[in-house]
Design a protein around this motif. Structure first.
Motif, PDB file in Angstrom:
ATOM      1  N   LEU A 100     125.253 131.831  20.164  1.00 10.80           N
ATOM      2  CA  LEU A 100     125.591 133.239  20.346  1.00 10.80           C
ATOM      3  C   LEU A 100     125.894 133.801  18.962  1.00 10.80           C
ATOM      4  N   VAL A 101     125.308 134.941  18.639  1.00  8.30           N
ATOM      5  CA  VAL A 101     125.398 135.451  17.264  1.00  8.30           C
ATOM      6  C   VAL A 101     126.004 136.851  17.264  1.00  8.30           C
ATOM      7  N   TYR A 102     127.027 137.029  16.422  1.00  6.21           N
ATOM      8  CA  TYR A 102     127.726 138.306  16.270  1.00  6.21           C
ATOM      9  C   TYR A 102     127.716 138.699  14.791  1.00  6.21           C
ATOM     10  N   ARG A 103     127.726 139.997  14.548  1.00  5.87           N
ATOM     11  CA  ARG A 103     127.703 140.480  13.166  1.00  5.87           C
ATOM     12  C   ARG A 103     128.627 141.683  13.036  1.00  5.87           C
ATOM     13  N   PHE A 104     129.288 141.809  11.891  1.00 10.16           N
ATOM     14  CA  PHE A 104     130.139 142.973  11.644  1.00 10.16           C
ATOM     15  C   PHE A 104     130.258 143.204  10.141  1.00 10.16           C
ATOM     16  N   ARG A 105     130.705 144.403   9.796  1.00 12.64           N
ATOM     17  CA  ARG A 105     130.864 144.769   8.387  1.00 12.64           C
ATOM     18  C   ARG A 105     132.275 145.267   8.143  1.00 12.64           C
ATOM     19  N   LEU A 106     132.886 144.774   7.079  1.00 12.93           N
ATOM     20  CA  LEU A 106     134.234 145.183   6.695  1.00 12.93           C
ATOM     21  C   LEU A 106     134.178 146.073   5.463  1.00 12.93           C
ATOM     22  N   GLU A 107     135.009 147.107   5.475  1.00 10.44           N
ATOM     23  CA  GLU A 107     135.140 147.962   4.297  1.00 10.44           C
ATOM     24  C   GLU A 107     136.348 147.592   3.459  1.00 10.44           C
ATOM     25  N   ALA A 108     137.243 146.792   4.030  1.00  6.01           N
ATOM     26  CA  ALA A 108     138.457 146.370   3.330  1.00  6.01           C
ATOM     27  C   ALA A 108     138.775 144.941   3.754  1.00  6.01           C
ATOM     28  N   PRO A 109     139.532 144.188   2.953  1.00  2.52           N
ATOM     29  CA  PRO A 109     139.877 142.818   3.330  1.00  2.52           C
ATOM     30  C   PRO A 109     140.620 142.796   4.668  1.00  2.52           C
ATOM     31  N   LEU A 110     140.377 141.753   5.447  1.00  2.00           N
ATOM     32  CA  LEU A 110     141.016 141.637   6.758  1.00  2.00           C
ATOM     33  C   LEU A 110     141.178 140.170   7.120  1.00  2.00           C
ATOM     34  N   ASP A 111     142.374 139.798   7.573  1.00  2.00           N
ATOM     35  CA  ASP A 111     142.609 138.461   8.116  1.00  2.00           C
ATOM     36  C   ASP A 111     142.082 138.440   9.540  1.00  2.00           C
ATOM     37  N   VAL A 112     141.150 137.546   9.807  1.00  2.00           N
ATOM     38  CA  VAL A 112     140.453 137.510  11.091  1.00  2.00           C
ATOM     39  C   VAL A 112     140.646 136.158  11.759  1.00  2.00           C
ATOM     40  N   ARG A 113     140.732 136.208  13.058  1.00  2.00           N
ATOM     41  CA  ARG A 113     140.838 134.989  13.868  1.00  2.00           C
ATOM     42  C   ARG A 113     139.655 134.948  14.830  1.00  2.00           C
ATOM     43  N   ILE A 114     138.968 133.801  14.881  1.00  2.00           N
ATOM     44  CA  ILE A 114     137.828 133.608  15.779  1.00  2.00           C
ATOM     45  C   ILE A 114     138.107 132.373  16.622  1.00  2.00           C
ATOM     46  N   LEU A 115     138.041 132.531  17.931  1.00  3.06           N
ATOM     47  CA  LEU A 115     138.320 131.418  18.828  1.00  3.06           C
ATOM     48  C   LEU A 115     137.239 131.342  19.900  1.00  3.06           C
ATOM     49  N   ALA A 116     136.752 130.145  20.151  1.00  4.45           N
ATOM     50  CA  ALA A 116     135.771 129.915  21.216  1.00  4.45           C
ATOM     51  C   ALA A 116     136.346 128.875  22.168  1.00  4.45           C
ATOM     52  N   VAL A 117     136.497 129.236  23.433  1.00  9.66           N
ATOM     53  CA  VAL A 117     137.061 128.341  24.444  1.00  9.66           C
ATOM     54  C   VAL A 117     135.967 127.985  25.438  1.00  9.66           C
ATOM     55  N   GLY A 118     135.477 126.760  25.372  1.00  3.61           N
ATOM     56  CA  GLY A 118     134.455 126.318  26.305  1.00  3.61           C
ATOM     57  C   GLY A 118     135.053 125.982  27.653  1.00  3.61           C
ATOM     58  N   ARG A 119     134.338 126.298  28.706  1.00  9.08           N
ATOM     59  CA  ARG A 119     134.804 126.018  30.059  1.00  9.08           C
ATOM     60  C   ARG A 119     134.167 124.732  30.567  1.00  9.08           C
ATOM     61  N   GLY A 120     134.973 123.901  31.236  1.00 11.97           N
ATOM     62  CA  GLY A 120     134.455 122.648  31.764  1.00 11.97           C
ATOM     63  C   GLY A 120     133.964 121.733  30.662  1.00 11.97           C
ATOM     64  N   ASP A 121     132.712 121.265  30.774  1.00 13.40           N
ATOM     65  CA  ASP A 121     132.138 120.338  29.789  1.00 13.40           C
ATOM     66  C   ASP A 121     131.443 121.054  28.634  1.00 13.40           C
ATOM     67  N   THR A 122     131.540 122.365  28.589  1.00 10.20           N
ATOM     68  CA  THR A 122     130.905 123.114  27.507  1.00 10.20           C
ATOM     69  C   THR A 122     131.487 122.696  26.157  1.00 10.20           C
ATOM     70  N   ASP A 123     130.627 122.451  25.193  1.00  8.73           N
ATOM     71  CA  ASP A 123     131.065 122.059  23.853  1.00  8.73           C
ATOM     72  C   ASP A 123     130.346 122.942  22.838  1.00  8.73           C
ATOM     73  N   VAL A 124     131.085 123.864  22.244  1.00  4.67           N
ATOM     74  CA  VAL A 124     130.516 124.753  21.232  1.00  4.67           C
ATOM     75  C   VAL A 124     131.356 124.673  19.964  1.00  4.67           C
ATOM     76  N   ASP A 125     130.730 125.024  18.846  1.00  6.36           N
ATOM     77  CA  ASP A 125     131.413 125.079  17.563  1.00  6.36           C
ATOM     78  C   ASP A 125     131.299 126.491  16.993  1.00  6.36           C
ATOM     79  N   VAL A 126     132.267 126.843  16.156  1.00  4.95           N
ATOM     80  CA  VAL A 126     132.332 128.183  15.579  1.00  4.95           C
ATOM     81  C   VAL A 126     131.928 128.121  14.106  1.00  4.95           C
ATOM     82  N   HIS A 127     131.072 129.055  13.693  1.00  2.52           N
ATOM     83  CA  HIS A 127     130.611 129.101  12.304  1.00  2.52           C
ATOM     84  C   HIS A 127     130.750 130.522  11.765  1.00  2.52           C
TER      85      HIS A 127
END
Length: 452
Positions: free
Chosen positions: A369-396
């Motif tokens: 799954l691919v997401y894109r965004f643009r920042l105009e100023a520095p920002l502390d960001v948190r990204i979390l992916a919670v797989g359900r059941g046996d789902t196994d995903v990684d965040v990049h």
């Protein structure tokens, strides 16, 4: 059961924080690129115009009742005609068990609505003896107990959450677990449990009303975790199109944060020796339980009007997300916080199998799954992916483009990082093991990182 999903069904709870260190030795190396994959998915990403700048928006005290939400709630109602439309149940811990929460609505002499007189009809709607011989306001729920966490609500046969459903056949459920869960410092597990509670209720035709948890003045570290847990509960409500009451936000603006002397439980307006938790004038609303009761009543009122009485959605639909969630056409994020449920068995693309930019040998040949965004100023960001059941995903986290060599950080579940101005790409990619992709539903959250 699957709740109505937003345009990004894999809950990439992009809650950039507390990311687990990568463990390459536990992951299988990526195989060579697969010639059999569809050409449209395998083509190198072309450079796209920069997206509009990302904006941070505050979460409202009462979540919007948009057409999507109202349609979903009516759908939940339609799953069972055995529920009572004038009954609600409570799920939670000591702050929910407290006599200060909702009980005062049962006694007309204790209710002082002040400027909120329009809510009287909703009080009358629920002021009956249909909740196991008592009214919903005073009912002592089997799913709420001092010291309980979400784990307790789900434990047993039947679990307390279903025992209460069977006992009083409610249409609605106030759900506020987390105050004790924060002691475990694991909001990933909390997310899986809260989604399960919401799912159990919804499957049985009961509409969950999720709540944020109060601040903690007794423990600074626990208070920091409260913010993280509240991002997760908001993400679940947003992704599952459920009502959300941001009680924490309300309490933050009160004297002493609306807390009693123990720094944990909400306080109550007291006149003489009498507690008046349903007094909604300027004085009363400076207290935690009073503010919570008014917010809960507003939520019930919106539900009664839209779900039961058939009023149109109270709020407009937000702009639809652009993109397809693929490497060629990422979903464009315009506002934070952002959350949704997605499914990597069918959504996104299969264009990126490895992330050499992060020196990561893991086999990520499943769909991303691919997401894109643009920042105009520095920002502390948190990204979390919670797989359900046996789902196994990684965040990049990628810089500028959806390409494995553009990777600057990866994690098994979560990334938290200060991002500089420019264009950023997030992929939630499905890990493969032995040639089999561990695909499935995922909750994705992307939000401003809470203060440490």
């Amino acid at each position: 059961m699957t709740f109505e999903r937003s345009a990004s069904a894999a809950l990439v709870v992009a809650l950039l924080c507390c990311s687990s260190p990568a463990q390459p030795q536990e992951r299988q190396a990526a195989p060579p690129a697969r010639a059999s994959a569809p050409a449209t998915e395998r083509a190198a990403p072309t450079e796209a115009p920069a997206p509009p700048a990302l904006r941070v928006r505050p979460v409202p005290e009462l979540s919007p009742f948009t057409p999507r939400v109202v349609e979903n709630l009516r759908g939940i109602r339609g799953r069972s005609d055995r529920r009572q439309d004038d009954v609600f149940m409570k799920v939670g811990d000591s702050s929910t068990v407290s006599r200060g929460f909702l009980r005062c609505f049962a006694d007309p002499e204790e209710v002082q609505l002040g400027a909120h007189a329009s809510l009287a009809a909703t009080i009358e709607h629920f002021r009956n003896r249909h909740a196991g011989g008592r009214d919903s306001f005073r009912r002592q729920s089997r799913a709420a107990h001092e010291g309980w966490s979400a784990r307790h609500v789900l434990s047993g046969n039947p679990p307390p959450v279903l025992a209460e459903v069977r006992a009083i056949r409610p249409r609605f459920a106030f759900v506020m677990n987390g105050g004790n869960d924060v002691e475990g410092r694991d909001d990933y597990v909390y997310a899986t449990r809260m989604m399960r509670i919401a799912e159990m209720l919804g499957d049985n035709g009961v509409i969950p009303i999720l709540n944020s948890i109060p601040p903690r003045d007794d423990d600074d570290d626990a208070d920091r975790w409260v913010a993280r847990y509240n991002q997760v509960s908001w993400a679940i409500a947003e992704a599952m199109a459920l009502p959300y009451l941001d009680y924490h936000q309300v309490m933050e603006g009160l004297p002493r944060r609306g807390l009693a002397g123990d720094g944990v439980h909400p306080n109550i307006f007291i006149e003489g020796s009498r507690g008046l938790a349903c007094r909604f004038d300027a004085q009363g609303l400076q207290h935690g339980h009073n503010a919570r009761n008014l917010l809960a009543l507003r939520g019930l009122d919106a539900l009664r009007r839209t779900v039961l009485d058939g009023e149109a959605a109270l709020d407009p639909a937000p702009p639809a997300a652009e993109g397809r969630g693929t490497a060629q056409a990422p979903w464009e994020l315009r506002r934070l916080p952002f959350a949704e449920l997605r499914d990597t068995r069918s959504e996104g693309s299969s264009a990126i199998d490895a992330y050499p930019g992060c020196e990561a040998p893991q086999d990520e040949s499943g769909r991303e799954l691919v997401y894109r965004f643009r920042l105009e100023a520095p920002l502390d960001v948190r990204i979390l992916a919670v797989g359900r059941g046996d789902t196994d995903v990684d965040v990049h986290l990628l810089r500028e483009r959806a390409s494995g060599d553009a990777c600057v950080e990866r994690a098994d579940r979560e990334i938290e990082r200060r991002l500089e101005p420019g264009t950023w790409v997030i992929t939630v990619d499905t890990f493969s093991e032995g040639g089999a992709a561990r695909a499935g539903e995922v909750l994705v959250l992307v939000a401003p990182a809470p203060a440490r």
